[in-house]
Design an enzyme around this catalytic site. Structure first.
Site, PDB file in Angstrom:
ATOM      1  N   GLY A  71      -4.257   0.000   8.363  1.00  0.00           N
ATOM      2  CA  GLY A  71      -4.728  -0.067   7.656  1.00  0.00           C
ATOM      3  C   GLY A  71      -4.918   0.491   5.722  1.00  0.00           C
ATOM      4  CD  GLN A  72      -1.478   4.872   6.562  1.00  0.00           C
ATOM      5  OE1 GLN A  72      -0.544   5.003   5.437  1.00  0.00           O
ATOM      6  NE2 GLN A  72      -2.132   5.541   7.288  1.00  0.00           N
ATOM      7  NE  ARG A  73      -6.246   0.787  -2.165  1.00  0.00           N
ATOM      8  CZ  ARG A  73      -6.717   0.618  -2.677  1.00  0.00           C
ATOM      9  NH1 ARG A  73      -6.669  -1.039  -2.905  1.00  0.00           N
ATOM     10  NH2 ARG A  73      -8.656   0.772  -2.742  1.00  0.00           N
ATOM     11  CB  SER A  74       1.065   1.299   1.677  1.00  0.00           C
ATOM     12  OG  SER A  74       1.306   1.760   2.549  1.00  0.00           O
ATOM     13  CB  ILE A  75      -0.388  -1.173   6.211  1.00  0.00           C
ATOM     14  CG1 ILE A  75       0.752   0.237   5.874  1.00  0.00           C
ATOM     15  CG2 ILE A  75      -0.314  -2.214   7.045  1.00  0.00           C
ATOM     16  CD1 ILE A  75       0.883   0.896   7.492  1.00  0.00           C
TER      17      ILE A  75
END
Lengths: 183, 358
Positions: A71-75
């Site tokens: 769920g990280q922003r980059s993903i």
């Protein structure tokens, strides 16, 4: 997919009905912990997910293939690659992370606008209810304006993936959804 | 009527099984696996880049199957009926079925690719060992420490893998030759065991080694043995570095590099050497380049050998021939298949043990 029906699980002919469930939410919401809880696995040593995890959960005679994507922003831009032929969406929220309620609401709103998720039932887990600072599920539902969703079935379920509380209630709702839809 | 339908299904199954055993299927599939397996590791968590590769694989399988079915005039329904019938399981090996099923089961696909990657790594280790006599330090020290017992296990494992592969190949070869012979009734069919080509390659390798060792002691100060070892260590470090990059974008880049390397090796070497940074002396760069060239040559050779052995396999008998196959022979080969399956499972177990010990 093409004519051969690949990707639609026609070739295996397994007796159990298989369903594809996608598990999304912001980083640190507890998606992987929930996934492991569903699969009755150890939940004490979980690190931030950089890619994705898949597990099969057997419930009410159904085989649920649950995809948990980081769920990280980059993903997050990759999420949409995993939405195709999804039968149900689980969205996990850290109920104690009030500062990011707006962010998580925006991500959910964006997801529900995606074509591949049209009409797909939505289960929101208001996770981390074991923390004293956790907001109640009703409050979160209001914040997310869930009551305005008219084109899909939805449910919000308070839970603690860590202790397991409330998780089974959510699964029961999922099963009832699938069984209702079959009728 | 029902019996007729059954015959029909059987014919479709046999036709498809023949295709799946043949080079038109196995070569592109194997090539795809060999070229893409590098990023697949045995971690429970999957990398985002797997998805892209998986989608490419799905497209490849779909294209190959569709083209073939169109060619022989089998429609989609018949194919699915045949493929999900119990006959499909008895008429094709699990390994072959797996390549089709993997196109719709990501986890099966991942397992297959991880397995292929381990196989390739073991082969690479074998080559390094053959050349140096010992494993370079980078493969025996640091985080990847192997105890003597583990090394012994690796040896056993490699032996098992090699044997089972050889036996399987010989078995397949014999089956085909027998079939061909029975068909043609020609007594002078030459046995083309894959072992032959391997022998030839060995000879080639050893001559190459001889040439190479003449070139190696270019560094006058260091002992040549030591420098070779250190050299290998560096190269391995470079390889490890690229392998560990988790970003999905790196697959693309690597693929490009590979494609380029197929054509101009020198360009590729310069590029890779460049990545190492400016802290290398000219001699070191030279050595690195030599080693790089060597490893590349080896890899190419490996791929070429594989291709060759694939090509050496005579084209699969067409379906008419298949139908005339006598039943007792079928039973025998099935038994052998089961035996092979057992061996493969043993090899798999060993593999798993090795992995979990790392």
């Amino acid at each position: 997919m093409g004519e051969l029906g690949l990707g639609r699980s026609k070739l295996k002919g397994s007796p159990e009905q298989e369903l594809r469930i996608v598990l999304l939410g912001l980083d640190n919401a507890g998606k992987t912990t929930l996934l492991k809880r569903l699969a009755s696995e150890e939940v004490s040593t979980i690190t931030p997910t950089q890619g994705f995890n898949i597990k099969s959960v057997h419930s009410h005679g159904l085989k649920l293939n649950v995809w948990d994507i980081g769920g990280q922003r980059s993903i997050r831009p990759y999420w949409k690659k995993y939405l195709g032929s999804t039968d149900l969406l689980i969205y996990v929220i850290d109920s104690a992370d009030q500062k990011r309620f707006e962010e998580t609401g925006q991500e959910l709103a964006e997801l529900t606008e995606d074509e591949s998720l049209t009409g797909v039932p939505l289960l929101v887990f208001a996770n981390k209810q074991d923390l004293v600072t956790a907001a109640p599920a009703a409050e979160i539902a209001e914040g997310l304006s869930l009551h305005t969703y008219r084109d899909r079935e939805w449910q919000i379920q308070a839970c603690s993936a860590l202790s397991g509380e409330g998780v089974q209630d959510g699964m029961n709702w999922i099963s009832s959804q699938i069984i209702n839809r079959k009728k | 009527m029902a019996a007729e339908e059954e015959d029909d299904v059987e014919w479709v199954v046999d036709t498809i099984a023949g295709f799946l055993r043949g080079p038109a299927w196995s070569i592109p599939i194997l090539e795809f696996m060999e070229h893409n397996c590098e990023v697949f590791d045995d971690e429970e968590e999957s990398k985002l880049s797997y998805t892209e590769i998986y989608q490419e694989y799905q497209a490849l399988v779909e294209r190959l199957l569709e083209d073939y079915l169109k060619e022989v005039g089998i429609n989609e329904e018949k194919f699915q009926e045949a493929f999900s019938s119990p006959l499909a399981k008895t008429h094709t090996s699990q390994a072959i079925l797996q390549t089709v099923l993997a196109a719709e089961d990501f986890r099966l696909f991942k397992k297959m690719m991880v397995q292929k990657n381990i196989e390739m790594q073991l082969q690479a280790i074998q080559i390094i060992k053959e050349r140096n006599g010992v494993l370079p330090e980078c493969l025996t020290e640091g985080s990847d420490v192997f105890s003597e017992i583990e090394q012994e296990e690796m040896k056993v494992l490699r032996e098992v893998l090699r044997k089972s592969k050889e036996e399987y190949e010989i078995e397949q070869e014999r089956k085909r030759t027998e079939e061909a012979r029975a068909k043609l009734k020609a007594p002078d069919v030459t046995h083309n065991f894959p072992g032959d080509s391997r022998e030839a390659v060995k000879v080639k390798e050893s001559t190459e080694r001889a040439e190479d060792s003449e070139e190696t002691p270019k560094c006058p100060l260091e002992g040549s043995h030591k420098s070779t070892k250190e050299d290998a260590k560096r190269v391995c470090a470079v390889q490890k570095g690229t392998e560990n990059l988790p970003q999905p974008s790196c697959t693309k880049g690597k693929e490009d590099t590979k494609k380029r390397s197929a054509g101009k090796s020198s360009e590729n070497t310069v590029q890779k050497a460049g990545v190492k940074g400016p802290d290398l002396s000219e001699t070191e760069k030279q050595q690195l380049k030599q080693r790089e060239d060597y490893l590349k040559k080896k890899r190419d050779l490996l791929l070429a050998t594989k291709k060759e052995s694939k090509n050496n396999v005579p084209p699969p008998p067409n379906t008419d021939q298949k139908e005339e196959e006598s039943p007792p022979k079928e039973g025998m080969s099935e038994e052998k298949q089961r035996l092979l399956q057992k061996r493969k499972m043993l090899a798999e177990k060993l593999k798993e043990e090795v992995i979990s010990k790392r």
